[in-house]
Design an enzyme around this catalytic site. Sequence first.
Site, short mmCIF file in Angstrom:
data_model
loop_
_atom_site.label_atom_id
_atom_site.label_comp_id
_atom_site.label_asym_id
_atom_site.label_seq_id
_atom_site.Cartn_x
_atom_site.Cartn_y
_atom_site.Cartn_z
N LYS A 261 54.78 -74.41 -34.39
CA LYS A 261 55.38 -75.53 -35.23
C LYS A 261 54.90 -76.96 -34.86
CE LYS A 261 59.97 -73.57 -35.82
NZ LYS A 261 59.85 -73.33 -37.42
N ARG B 119 64.31 -63.34 -38.59
CA ARG B 119 64.68 -62.10 -39.37
C ARG B 119 64.18 -60.73 -38.43
NH1 ARG B 119 60.84 -63.96 -43.89
NH2 ARG B 119 61.70 -66.02 -43.04
N ASP C 84 62.82 -72.22 -30.56
CA ASP C 84 61.92 -71.71 -31.52
C ASP C 84 60.69 -72.74 -31.50
OD1 ASP C 84 60.49 -70.57 -33.47
OD2 ASP C 84 61.92 -70.90 -35.17
N ASP D 56 56.38 -67.39 -36.61
CA ASP D 56 57.54 -68.34 -36.61
C ASP D 56 58.75 -67.60 -37.47
OD1 ASP D 56 58.93 -70.52 -36.42
OD2 ASP D 56 57.75 -71.95 -37.60
N LYS E 229 72.06 -65.04 -34.78
CA LYS E 229 70.61 -65.36 -34.39
C LYS E 229 70.78 -66.14 -33.20
CE LYS E 229 66.42 -67.89 -35.51
NZ LYS E 229 65.49 -68.57 -36.66
N ASP F 252 68.31 -73.36 -32.67
CA ASP F 252 67.93 -72.24 -33.48
C ASP F 252 68.96 -70.92 -32.92
OD1 ASP F 252 66.63 -70.98 -35.53
OD2 ASP F 252 64.80 -70.50 -34.45
N GLU G 247 60.64 -65.46 -36.69
CA GLU G 247 61.07 -64.45 -35.81
C GLU G 247 62.61 -64.22 -35.93
OE1 GLU G 247 61.06 -67.69 -35.79
OE2 GLU G 247 63.17 -68.07 -34.90
#
Length: 490
Positions: free
Chosen positions: A263, A337, A256, A333, A251, A274, A335
């Site tokens: 967030k 996956r 993020d 959020d 990933k 991230d 994201e």
Amino acid sequence: MNVELKAAGLAAVAQHECDALLVLVADGFKPGKDKLSQCIAGITKAGDLPAKPGKTLSLYRPQGLVARRVVLAAVGDGSSQHMRSAVVAALGGLKSASPQQLTVAFGLPPSASALRAVVQAISDATYSYTTTKSKPEPRTVHTACFFAENAEDLRTEFDRARAIVTGVELAKEWANRPANHATPTDLAKAAKALAKGPGMQCEVLGPKEVAKLGMGAFMAVAQGSDQPLRFIVLKYTGAPKAQAPVVLVGKGITFDSGGISIKPAPEMDEMKYDMSGAASVLGVFAALAQLQPRLNVVGLIASTENLINGSAVKPGDVVTSMSGQTIEILNTDAEGRLVLCDALTYAERFKPTAVVDIATLTGACVIALGNVRSGLFCGSDALADALHAAGERAQDLCWRMPLDDDYAEGLKTHYADVANVGGRAGGAISAAKFLQRFATKFPWAHLDIAGTAWRGGAAKGATGRPVGLLVEYLLAQTAAQSAATVRAAK
Ligand code: BES
Ligand code: MN
Ligand code: ZN
């Protein structure tokens, strides 16, 4: 950090030039006739170095030794755990001296795993991030030279530890970098640089190529950012081309913000890490470049920012993934996956023996396992066991989590084949259940490293995990494959 291993005992150590000498003294230390041994024996006899692991004693210009600064550290039974705490304590004492060249010696020949613990602990304790500082201080311990009488028995393990340290330090570097110094384009450049090594290749896809592949989920995340996405394909070919590879999928969200499902502000800066999954893939390839094992590995990195502009994806939007499955994006959020599912579909073309994705995927995994063990999700017992065992060997631990189908209930929606979130309860597992839908064509495992890739508090920063676990797993595959070849030849 550079490391070397020399086959010599305490007599030779006394004559070795260095800025500081660290001697790890285990219970049952048997002194030889040399100066250093005698010195240690006198100290332990007088009770000035209590046998408790982590206790240290600093000496200055001890007679008969070349080293000006010497630290003795008690390591109890010499176990990995004790070695680590002794190294941390001893290096703490040496901090102000800032030794560039450190020599490490052992009162009793170390076991392979203890040596590895020491190498990794020294790298960890002396690593410092400097890239975006205008006047960086030089790193303490630039080179660590290890002396062990049993060096030849330890050589294989030592080479592994060295390669892992290289990989871990590279992974830390990228995860620590602020998002404006680690864009998807920067990550792609780092991958290209790694591909200069022997057996390495790298191909980078941009928005056009990714659109052509139909990676609608990945693109949905990227559409809110002005930085162009990058899909990075790294290949290491150490075995005949026909041999099926292991695929690692990282990933690579370089920042993020959460997107429209934004967030909260506190600690949002930490979301620069991230892309730690991606960083760990880069780290593994750096280690492979050093070790050159007989096996094939593909590294896939799906990299983009998760930001918010006028074209950002909105809660409720439905997109079509590369697999053809449609996804309702209920929470922008979630994201990770979305970028991973398309990368998993891409992985099918390599007909891999196994695919392992690595992701800072869920806050829920941090709640479940804290920062000690990474979450391991895997439908195959054999693969799960191999990864778990690799983590134990590398001292980079993980813990298997369940994947019962009932955990996927929350992902059901009226508007698409699947929703991208399934409620708060069991959030790390429903995230894994989402990914599992895209990993039907090969043995697959998912490592949720949200809790383990980063350390909070005073020692805030990237950990470089799970590079050690992954390298150990991959090296075990070479052993498994050569065993299979031998069996086939009989
Ligand atoms: N990158 C985060 C997960 C994360 C959280 C990593 C904390 C490291 C530390 C991920 O993209 C995310 O935001 N996940 C959401 C999922 C939720 C919306 C279902 C989460 O965990 O809150
Ligand atoms: Mn997120
Ligand atoms: Zn994320």
